[in-house]
Design an enzyme around this catalytic site. Sequence first.
Site, short mmCIF file in Angstrom:
data_model
loop_
_atom_site.label_atom_id
_atom_site.label_comp_id
_atom_site.label_asym_id
_atom_site.label_seq_id
_atom_site.Cartn_x
_atom_site.Cartn_y
_atom_site.Cartn_z
N ASP A 45 0.85 -1.20 -0.09
CA ASP A 45 -0.09 -0.24 0.02
C ASP A 45 0.85 1.16 -0.07
O ASP A 45 1.75 1.62 1.04
CB ASP A 45 -0.88 -0.01 1.21
CG ASP A 45 -2.11 1.04 1.25
OD1 ASP A 45 -2.05 1.71 0.05
OD2 ASP A 45 -2.54 1.37 2.20
N ASP B 122 -1.88 5.99 -6.00
CA ASP B 122 -2.12 5.02 -4.93
C ASP B 122 -2.52 3.52 -5.73
O ASP B 122 -3.46 3.19 -6.30
CB ASP B 122 -3.46 5.60 -4.36
CG ASP B 122 -3.82 4.46 -3.19
OD1 ASP B 122 -2.91 4.21 -2.46
OD2 ASP B 122 -4.84 4.39 -2.94
#
Length: 420
Positions: A111, A292
């Site tokens: 992440d 992201d």
Amino acid sequence: MRVFALVLIVPAVFALNTPVVRVTDSLISVPFAKRISAGGVKNFVEADRARARSFVEVGKRKAAVRAAVAAGLPVPDAGAASSVPVTNSLVQYTASVGVGSPASQFNLVVDTGSSNTWVGATKKFVQTSTSVKTKNSVSVTYGSGDFKGTEFTDRVTLSSALVINNQSIGVASSSSGFEGVDGIIGIGPTDLTLDTLSPATNTLIPTVTDNLFTQGAIPSQLVAVSFEPTNSETITNGELTFGGTDSSKFTGSITFVPITSTSPASEFWGINQSVRYGTSTTILSTTAGIVDTGTTLLLLATNAINAYTKANGAVLDNTTGLLRLTTAQFAKLQSLFFTIGGTTFELTANAQAWPRNLNADIGGTANNVYLIVGDLGTDSGEGLDFINGQTFLERFYSVFDTGNKRVGLATTPFTTATTN
Ligand SMILES: *[C@@H]1O[C@H](CO)[C@@H](O)[C@H](O)[C@H]1NC(C)=O
Ligand SMILES: *[C@@H]1O[C@H](CO)[C@@H](O)[C@H](O)[C@H]1NC(C)=O
Ligand SMILES: *[C@@H]1O[C@H](CO)[C@@H](O)[C@H](O)[C@H]1NC(C)=O
């Protein structure tokens, strides 16, 4: 010093691939898996939007905490805004990461939108000779989940040649919202770890990228990500490279842009970009957003989506939550053009489609085309007006450069591939 890479292996949809260690050229690689979470299918568009909302909250919160710390004031109460992004997206990229000596393997979400690394959501952490319990508890609240536990330092092994000693990691005593994964390997900006420890509230936790660099294992404090589009249930490879970029994974040169100064995108891997549809329809004027790996879709502010659907005729599909085109409309779909740091990146019509032979996997029907461009949920002007998520990153190589506070993007052999 060497550049190390983790190979992302994209397995069959709904199945988690069994990791196989692989060595390519001089790059030392460990596998990554991409999986589509069965539980996430119904609500994945909403999950992406919830993640976007919590990015805004977290970004504002972190900015306030940093200002207080800088001014020598007490850290303000977290209030309701202490969450960091959700992780229950439709698609998760996970790595098998070893902790301890002998190492136990944990399946962790990779992440770039959060920065704490932690284990223990599913598989229990076992202390070994390298495990050192600190005096700090750790707590992170995600949009649709959380974890609480104790901060340890321990040996973290990404591959046999990519070992970090004394990595600060969370060990969950309780967590919610993490099914089928053991935690997160957080490679967002280090400042996001501020205010996650207690009592050491003001302490930053070095990420794995930071420690690999300070321990001399990699020559640059950065991580690069190569995803590839996949349209079938066959395996393809992607790669996460620490300390350098892998020139076999991108074409041309990398455009680097400084992290945007616009808050709250500035708290993440935030950039400025504008977006045009076709030759002349600007759908988003230059504004800030983020890149992201933990968001499935390409999300654009509502006003940009309205301009996009007006131009291409897409409607919101009730069942999948995605925008939908007929095949006739899709035949006329134009490219989206992203201008970032003076370079224009073209996202072809094909790249805007969900793989059509996987329509059933999201509850869609065969004769429709579903778009991977979705509504962020708020109009532009919020300081975080887009998220270039996985479906964007499958077409462009990305570099998250902590040392130089910048983000890099480049085209790849798959940028214009017709896969969907
Ligand atoms: C180990 O890591 C902790 C937390 O990141 C740090 O405070 C400490 O100085 C490190 N110790 C060594 C010996 O590097
Ligand atoms: C990004 O856009 C903002 C707002 O227009 C501007 O102030 C800033 O200089 C731009 N560039 C960076 C790197 O933030
Ligand atoms: C969603 O689909 C259901 C079932 O087909 C239908 O009854 C409902 O009106 C639809 N809602 C919208 C907003 O289109």
